[in-house]
Write a protein that holds these residues in place. Structure first.
Motif, mmCIF file in Angstrom:
data_model
loop_
_atom_site.group_PDB
_atom_site.id
_atom_site.type_symbol
_atom_site.label_atom_id
_atom_site.label_comp_id
_atom_site.label_asym_id
_atom_site.label_seq_id
_atom_site.Cartn_x
_atom_site.Cartn_y
_atom_site.Cartn_z
ATOM 1 N N VAL A 54 37.264 33.630 47.907
ATOM 2 C CA VAL A 54 38.599 34.216 47.967
ATOM 3 C C VAL A 54 39.444 33.715 46.795
ATOM 4 O O VAL A 54 40.160 34.490 46.161
ATOM 5 C CB VAL A 54 39.276 33.911 49.326
ATOM 6 N N LYS A 55 39.339 32.440 46.487
ATOM 7 C CA LYS A 55 40.095 31.874 45.358
ATOM 8 C C LYS A 55 39.648 32.527 44.044
ATOM 9 O O LYS A 55 40.473 32.903 43.218
ATOM 10 C CB LYS A 55 39.891 30.359 45.298
ATOM 11 N N ARG A 56 38.335 32.680 43.856
ATOM 12 C CA ARG A 56 37.813 33.293 42.627
ATOM 13 C C ARG A 56 38.266 34.745 42.512
ATOM 14 O O ARG A 56 38.681 35.194 41.448
ATOM 15 C CB ARG A 56 36.296 33.201 42.586
ATOM 16 N N ILE A 57 38.210 35.485 43.614
ATOM 17 C CA ILE A 57 38.632 36.885 43.599
ATOM 18 C C ILE A 57 40.130 36.983 43.310
ATOM 19 O O ILE A 57 40.576 37.821 42.533
ATOM 20 C CB ILE A 57 38.294 37.576 44.941
ATOM 21 N N GLY A 58 40.918 36.100 43.919
ATOM 22 C CA GLY A 58 42.355 36.086 43.659
ATOM 23 C C GLY A 58 42.668 35.769 42.209
ATOM 24 O O GLY A 58 43.517 36.411 41.581
ATOM 25 N N GLU A 59 41.975 34.772 41.672
ATOM 26 C CA GLU A 59 42.157 34.403 40.263
ATOM 27 C C GLU A 59 41.788 35.579 39.363
ATOM 28 O O GLU A 59 42.492 35.898 38.409
ATOM 29 C CB GLU A 59 41.274 33.197 39.938
ATOM 30 N N PHE A 60 40.703 36.225 39.715
ATOM 31 C CA PHE A 60 40.235 37.379 38.960
ATOM 32 C C PHE A 60 41.269 38.509 39.013
ATOM 33 O O PHE A 60 41.589 39.110 38.000
ATOM 34 C CB PHE A 60 38.907 37.826 39.560
ATOM 35 N N LYS A 61 41.791 38.767 40.186
ATOM 36 C CA LYS A 61 42.803 39.814 40.373
ATOM 37 C C LYS A 61 44.044 39.498 39.533
ATOM 38 O O LYS A 61 44.604 40.378 38.891
ATOM 39 C CB LYS A 61 43.157 39.919 41.856
ATOM 40 N N ARG A 62 44.463 38.246 39.547
ATOM 41 C CA ARG A 62 45.646 37.842 38.784
ATOM 42 C C ARG A 62 45.421 38.056 37.287
ATOM 43 O O ARG A 62 46.274 38.579 36.585
ATOM 44 C CB ARG A 62 45.982 36.381 39.057
ATOM 45 N N LYS A 63 44.255 37.662 36.807
ATOM 46 C CA LYS A 63 43.984 37.769 35.370
ATOM 47 C C LYS A 63 43.687 39.201 34.941
ATOM 48 O O LYS A 63 44.069 39.611 33.855
ATOM 49 C CB LYS A 63 42.790 36.888 34.990
ATOM 50 N N TYR A 64 42.967 39.937 35.774
ATOM 51 C CA TYR A 64 42.487 41.260 35.355
ATOM 52 C C TYR A 64 43.361 42.396 35.859
ATOM 53 O O TYR A 64 43.347 43.478 35.286
ATOM 54 C CB TYR A 64 41.040 41.440 35.809
ATOM 55 N N GLY A 65 44.100 42.174 36.922
ATOM 56 C CA GLY A 65 45.004 43.206 37.422
ATOM 57 C C GLY A 65 44.333 44.192 38.344
ATOM 58 O O GLY A 65 44.323 44.004 39.546
#
Length: 167
Positions: A54-65
């Motif tokens: 979940v943390k990785r997906i959230g980080e990914f979402k934040r960076k990639y949009g």
């Protein structure tokens, strides 16, 4: 009926996700995120690695949009991201592009120079051939580049099909 521990973990994971993306999400959005995780990663709320994913997906979402596990080629793109995220290695810019080309099975000479810069720019990284980068920072570049490789393969396949039909 969900157990109390399931409900607590469910809410905790939602808070982790919101913390990573920097904003609150509605319950329906959170259910969609979980649905995608279940479909693409065999995700379980009570799994021991749930927080990490979940943390990785959230980080990914934040960076990639515009992160969506439902987009075409997502699995292949996610594997490229995970490959470079997990190897914990340093690369020069040029060394990374060679490693990326090897991983994606493309010839880096076929990639226009502006496209290489676009991959880095989209990941909010300034590209320099001699600069040393952490593989974790380059994982998003791999994700972005993989889309180009998938589209390039489709183009080649379409050309082959047209050529076969015309002969």
């Amino acid at each position: 009926m969900p157990t109390k521990s399931y409900c607590l973990k469910y809410r905790m994971l939602k808070r982790i996700y919101e913390s990573e993306i920097g904003k609150e999400v509605s319950d329906i959005t959170w259910r969609r995120v979980l649905s995608t995780l279940r479909q693409k990663f065999d995700f379980k709320v009570e799994a021991s690695n749930a927080e990490i994913l979940v943390k990785r997906i959230g980080e990914f979402k934040r960076k990639y949009g515009t992160f969506s596990g439902r987009s075409e080629g997502f699995n292949e793109r996610w594997k490229a991201f995970s490959h470079f995220y997990d190897i914990d290695k340093q690369f020069s810019g040029k060394g990374f592009l060679n490693a990326l080309a090897n991983y994606l099975q493309i010839d880096i000479k076929d990639v226009p120079r502006s496209t290489k810069y676009y991959w880095f720019n989209k990941a909010e990284i300034n590209y320099k051939a001699s600069k040393v980068y952490e593989s974790k920072d380059l994982a998003l570049v791999a994700f972005i580049a993989c889309k180009w490789a998938i589209n390039k393969r489709k183009e080649v396949e379409q050309i082959r099909t047209i050529t076969l039909i015309n002969h």
